[in-house]
Design an enzyme around this catalytic site. Structure first.
Site, short mmCIF file in Angstrom:
data_model
loop_
_atom_site.label_atom_id
_atom_site.label_comp_id
_atom_site.label_asym_id
_atom_site.label_seq_id
_atom_site.Cartn_x
_atom_site.Cartn_y
_atom_site.Cartn_z
N ASN A 17 0.84 -1.21 0.00
CA ASN A 17 0.00 0.00 0.00
C ASN A 17 0.86 1.26 0.00
O ASN A 17 0.52 2.25 -0.64
CB ASN A 17 -0.97 -0.01 1.18
CG ASN A 17 -2.20 -0.84 0.89
OD1 ASN A 17 -3.04 -0.45 0.08
ND2 ASN A 17 -2.28 -2.01 1.50
N ILE A 96 -2.93 -0.68 17.31
CA ILE A 96 -4.12 0.15 17.53
C ILE A 96 -3.69 1.39 18.31
O ILE A 96 -3.03 1.28 19.35
CB ILE A 96 -5.22 -0.65 18.26
CG1 ILE A 96 -5.70 -1.78 17.34
CG2 ILE A 96 -6.38 0.26 18.65
CD1 ILE A 96 -6.72 -2.71 17.95
N HIS A 113 -8.44 -0.72 5.42
CA HIS A 113 -8.79 -2.01 6.02
C HIS A 113 -9.31 -2.95 4.93
O HIS A 113 -10.13 -2.53 4.10
CB HIS A 113 -9.86 -1.81 7.10
CG HIS A 113 -10.21 -3.08 7.79
ND1 HIS A 113 -9.39 -3.66 8.75
CD2 HIS A 113 -11.25 -3.93 7.62
CE1 HIS A 113 -9.93 -4.81 9.14
NE2 HIS A 113 -11.05 -4.99 8.48
N ASP A 154 -11.13 0.54 13.78
CA ASP A 154 -11.88 0.49 12.52
C ASP A 154 -13.25 1.16 12.64
O ASP A 154 -14.16 0.86 11.87
CB ASP A 154 -12.05 -0.96 12.02
CG ASP A 154 -10.71 -1.63 11.72
OD1 ASP A 154 -9.79 -0.93 11.25
OD2 ASP A 154 -10.59 -2.84 11.96
N ALA A 183 -8.88 -3.11 -5.06
CA ALA A 183 -9.53 -2.14 -4.17
C ALA A 183 -8.51 -1.28 -3.40
O ALA A 183 -8.40 -0.09 -3.63
CB ALA A 183 -10.46 -2.86 -3.20
C1 GAR Z 1 -3.24 -4.73 3.80
O1 GAR Z 1 -4.11 -5.68 3.25
C2 GAR Z 1 -3.99 -3.82 4.75
O2 GAR Z 1 -5.28 -3.51 4.33
C3 GAR Z 1 -4.01 -4.65 5.99
O3 GAR Z 1 -2.74 -5.27 6.03
C4 GAR Z 1 -2.22 -5.41 4.72
C5 GAR Z 1 -0.86 -4.74 4.66
O4 GAR Z 1 -0.22 -4.99 3.43
N1 GAR Z 1 -4.30 -3.86 7.15
C6 GAR Z 1 -5.05 -4.28 8.16
O5 GAR Z 1 -5.49 -5.40 8.25
C7 GAR Z 1 -5.28 -3.24 9.26
N2 GAR Z 1 -6.38 -3.62 10.09
P1 GAR Z 1 0.95 -4.07 2.89
O6 GAR Z 1 2.01 -3.96 4.01
O7 GAR Z 1 1.48 -4.82 1.71
O8 GAR Z 1 0.38 -2.73 2.53
#
Ligand code: GAR
Length: 204
Positions: A17, A96, A113, A154, A183
């Site tokens: 992300n 959190i 999320h 959240d 998404a």
């Molecule tokens: C992503 O899917 C994000 O939405 C999730 O962790 C992943 C991180 O991936 N976050 C949560 O679950 C927060 N509650 P990334 O390090 O490759 O961006």
């Protein structure tokens, strides 16, 4: 009026992300803000390498080196203050934040999320666990949400959501990847631009 909002991205893991945000900045999708700092609570997070490759300043703050959650958060606040950060993006940040922290930045912290909130969210729902829960429930549609961060996990106001179909034979890993590609990597940069534009037009 501020020229560009200064963005900090808080991470814990792979940082796909974060990469989407960096790419969106390069392509001009994010034009009202600039990523100035990446903060990780894990020293081996690949997100740190992604930041360094793009010339973005990084900081690592480890919980185990802090006596309390308050000290951990104070150290983060110190870094954010020093870099004069306006907008904080939680991009796979697996901690959190307390009420004390979130009150400091009203409508200035956003989180991505990997589900359609209010499904599969709150404490204990993070990363792959979210997709495991969605598959176990048998939902046919899931997705991602970008929301403001307040003291409820959240629970802050929703900014953007995007739905993604669950397909026959999906594993949590396959579903996670589809939700990211279709998404998260789209709505996180869009929502970041939206919030940065609001901040520079109404900096109070
Ligand atoms: C992503 O899917 C994000 O939405 C999730 O962790 C992943 C991180 O991936 N976050 C949560 O679950 C927060 N509650 P990334 O390090 O490759 O961006």
């Amino acid at each position: 009026m501020l020229n560009k909002a200064k963005i900090a991205v808080l991470v814990s893991g792979g940082g796909t992300n974060l990469q989407a945000l960096i790419d969106a900045q390069k392509s001009g999708i994010i034009k009202s803000g600039e990523i100035k700092l990446v903060v990780s609570n894990k020293s081996d997070a690949y997100a740190l390498t992604r930041a360094e490759k793009s010339g973005i300043k990084t900081a690592v703050i480890l919980k185990k080196e802090c006596a309390s959650k308050e000290e951990f958060e104070n150290k983060i606040i110190e870094k954010l203050t020093k870099a004069e950060i306006d907008v904080i993006v939680l991009a796979g940040f697996m901690c959190i934040l307390s009420e004390k922290f979130t009150y400091r930045y009203p409508k200035r912290i956003i989180n991505v999320h990997p589900s359609l909130i209010p499904s599969f969210c709150g404490e204990g729902f993070y990363g792959l666990k979210v997709h495991e829960a969605a598959l176990a429930y048998g939902v046919k549609v899931t997705g991602a949400t970008v929301h403001y961060v307040n003291e409820i996990a959240d629970g802050g106001e929703i900014i953007m959501q995007k739905a993604v179909e669950v397909e026959e034979g999906d594993t949590p890993e396959i579903l996670q990847r589809r939700v990211m590609e279709n998404a998260e990597w789209i709505i996180l940069p869009e929502a970041t631009e939206k919030v940065c534009a609001q901040v520079i037009n109404n900096p109070s």
